[in-house]
Design a protein around this motif. Structure first.
Motif, PDB file in Angstrom:
ATOM      1  N   TYR A  70       0.870  -1.157   0.000  1.00 59.06           N
ATOM      2  CA  TYR A  70       0.000   0.000   0.000  1.00 59.06           C
ATOM      3  C   TYR A  70       0.917   1.220   0.000  1.00 59.06           C
ATOM      4  N   SER A  79      -2.693   0.579  -4.266  1.00 57.64           N
ATOM      5  CA  SER A  79      -2.692  -0.782  -3.724  1.00 57.64           C
ATOM      6  C   SER A  79      -2.167  -1.723  -4.802  1.00 57.64           C
ATOM      7  N   ASP A  89      -4.245  -0.825  -8.049  1.00 57.76           N
ATOM      8  CA  ASP A  89      -5.425   0.031  -7.952  1.00 57.76           C
ATOM      9  C   ASP A  89      -4.989   1.408  -7.482  1.00 57.76           C
ATOM     10  N   THR A 124     -12.543   1.643  -7.306  1.00 62.29           N
ATOM     11  CA  THR A 124     -12.225   1.139  -5.966  1.00 62.29           C
ATOM     12  C   THR A 124     -13.060   1.886  -4.934  1.00 62.29           C
ATOM     13  N   GLN A 126     -14.163   0.782  -2.165  1.00 57.23           N
ATOM     14  CA  GLN A 126     -13.684   0.459  -0.823  1.00 57.23           C
ATOM     15  C   GLN A 126     -12.382  -0.313  -0.922  1.00 57.23           C
ATOM     16  N   LEU A 127     -11.554  -0.107   0.079  1.00 54.40           N
ATOM     17  CA  LEU A 127     -10.244  -0.752   0.103  1.00 54.40           C
ATOM     18  C   LEU A 127      -9.929  -1.122   1.540  1.00 54.40           C
TER      19      LEU A 127
END
Length: 161
Positions: A70, A79, A89, A124, A126-127
């Motif tokens: 990350y 990510s 991402d 994305t 949510q992560l």
């Protein structure tokens, strides 16, 4: 947590997260290896190939976890994950709208946490940053950078209360 010379913070899940995620499979794999080493019991010949298969699956999952990165930059949260096929991402920081931190019981015992990030990003929305050390205050760092980016871009949140 490591910071590069450009101010980018690089985080990698802690190896303890592997044990937390794979505990049942680890126990099963060890049990099958022990059973396969015993003589005179039924199906011990099958136990060794099954144990090898479980071991290979665990090895793959461990390498996968250890290759996750990350990167928290000045304008993006990136990510990276995957072994054979890498996926990257990109989440624009100004699109982040909310955070959550949570810990399973095993994460609490190991001093780890998961940071859940919600965004308005289409790719994305949510992560989850998994296996983060509990003492690392990642949310405060990301939040500060989110606010800086929103101010730079003139983005203000309108709420109805």
């Amino acid at each position: 947590m490591q910071t590069t010379h450009h101010g980018t913070i690089v985080i990698q899940p802690h190896a303890g997260q592997f044990v937390i995620d794979e505990l049942p499979t680890l126990v099963l794999c060890c049990t099958v290896w022990v059973y396969g080493g015993m003589e005179g019991l039924p199906l011990t010949v099958l136990a060794v190939p099954v144990a090898v298969l479980f071991s290979l699956i665990l090895l793959y999952r461990y390498i996968y976890l250890r290759r996750i990165r990350y990167r928290i930059g000045a304008e993006q949260l990136i990510s990276e994950h995957g072994i054979i096929r890498r996926k990257v991402d990109y989440m624009e920081l100004y699109r982040i709208v909310d955070f959550q931190e949570y810990q399973s019981l095993l994460q609490q015992l190991c001093g780890l946490k998961t940071v859940h990030i919600l965004s308005m990003d289409r790719n994305t929305p949510q992560l989850d940053l998994i296996g983060i050390r509990h003492k690392d205050n990642i949310v405060a760092i990301i939040r500060e950078r989110v606010e800086t980016n929103k101010q730079k871009k003139g983005i203000y949140e309108i709420t109805n209360h």
